[in-house]
Enzyme design. Sequence first.
Site, PDB file in Angstrom:
ATOM      1  N   CYS A   1       0.696  -0.896  -0.327  1.00  0.00           N
ATOM      2  CA  CYS A   1       0.243  -0.174   0.209  1.00  0.00           C
ATOM      3  C   CYS A   1       0.695   1.608   0.204  1.00  0.00           C
ATOM      4  O   CYS A   1       0.369   2.186  -0.315  1.00  0.00           O
ATOM      5  CB  CYS A   1      -0.953  -0.275   1.576  1.00  0.00           C
ATOM      6  SG  CYS A   1      -2.079  -1.425   1.204  1.00  0.00           S
TER       7      CYS A   1
ATOM      8  N   CYS B   1     -14.629  -1.373   7.092  1.00  0.00           N
ATOM      9  CA  CYS B   1     -13.211  -1.941   6.083  1.00  0.00           C
ATOM     10  C   CYS B   1     -13.562  -0.728   4.667  1.00  0.00           C
ATOM     11  O   CYS B   1     -14.189  -0.992   4.292  1.00  0.00           O
ATOM     12  CB  CYS B   1     -13.576  -3.287   5.974  1.00  0.00           C
ATOM     13  SG  CYS B   1     -14.258  -4.107   7.296  1.00  0.00           S
TER      14      CYS B   1
ATOM     15  N   HIS C   1      -9.570   2.761  -2.218  1.00  0.00           N
ATOM     16  CA  HIS C   1      -8.449   1.902  -2.336  1.00  0.00           C
ATOM     17  C   HIS C   1      -7.416   1.229  -2.539  1.00  0.00           C
ATOM     18  O   HIS C   1      -7.443  -0.002  -2.934  1.00  0.00           O
ATOM     19  CB  HIS C   1      -8.270   1.557  -0.199  1.00  0.00           C
ATOM     20  CG  HIS C   1      -6.462   1.672  -0.032  1.00  0.00           C
ATOM     21  ND1 HIS C   1      -6.050   1.630  -1.065  1.00  0.00           N
ATOM     22  CD2 HIS C   1      -5.896   0.548   1.268  1.00  0.00           C
ATOM     23  CE1 HIS C   1      -4.615   1.304   0.070  1.00  0.00           C
ATOM     24  NE2 HIS C   1      -5.057   0.391   1.427  1.00  0.00           N
TER      25      HIS C   1
END
Length: 381
Positions: free
Chosen positions: A80, A200, A325
Amino acid sequence: MRDVFVLGVGQSQFGKMPDRSIGSLGREAALAAITDAGIPAREIEVAYGSRLYADMITAQTVLKEVGITRIEMMSIENACAGGASAVRALWKDIAAGFYDVGIVVGVESMTTSPVAGKLIPPAKDDLEGQLGSAMPVTFALMANRLMETHGATPEDFAQVSVKSHDFGALNPKAQYRKRFTVEEVLASRPVVDPITLLQCCPNTDGAAAVILCSESYARRYTRQPIRIMASVLQSGDYFHRKADLTSFEVGARTAAKAYEMAGVDPRDIDLVEIHDAFTAEELVHYEDLQLCARGDAVGLLRSGATSLGGRVPVNPSGGLLSLGHPLSSSGVRNIGEIALHLRGEAGERQVPGAKLGLAQMLGGNATGLETGACAIHILSR
């Protein structure tokens, strides 16, 4: 070492777009950054790409779509933190005087990746992962520890999601622009106690780009250059040396180095963009980034200080929870978000009078390590 500036930023729409290619997503972000910078594409001297789920040559695959070839190009993977690591690499190139202007493009298509619709699988030799230590489990343990040591409640974790979705509703690039209540977040499908689905981050496709340059180059194109005062990248330590489940040692260490490099106090920061893949994680970062004293993260959240209009808004973009994301994009995107606020161009989510901002991204998991990497950039106007 020379000062380095953010000259242009760009982002594609974030969402689930399996019909769009890596080239298409990256092209949208790269063209937006080039247009924002107001420079001819032919002046780009060096380029970095970042993508976790890739075949090869990410930078070349994207930049051929905007007419950029025949320059030095490199692709970086660091989980990430890959996009932020690529920004760090370009920062070093320009600071050291190798180049005057370059571009970073972070791009990911999660819906067409090998993990589409699934948890990211552990490597075959990742013993902890094979035994079930997936990311939601790790952060659920952290959440339970926060309840034991900090007095956090499930409602506090849900409030982080509520805050992020309130921000995301103001961001036209966000994957989800819907507001939720604490009750709705808590009532969403359980994942790992106490984490529910709306706590989440979602699977997301998207790309982000930034153009960095030297001061002399920046002065040719803008009267409002955004300076990168600190760029720090650190790797994680062995897990057996981890003393506290409510802290990332690498996060705290990277933050301390960044504040020292920038010569600023944490209390001077006006806004923060962080890795918030799960709600409990945001509380941990509050303390590691020294936004509050150890043990005070819950109080900081409850005070409203990290909400829009608060002392130090956290993730005014909507963060990973609402904006989405696309892994390698996020570390590029949140640097661009900080730059927009410092320029006063963040629209409805603008942090008024922002002069100093911090972008943080961490990621990566392997048996025996706390985490893989953490990158922090501090920007000022």
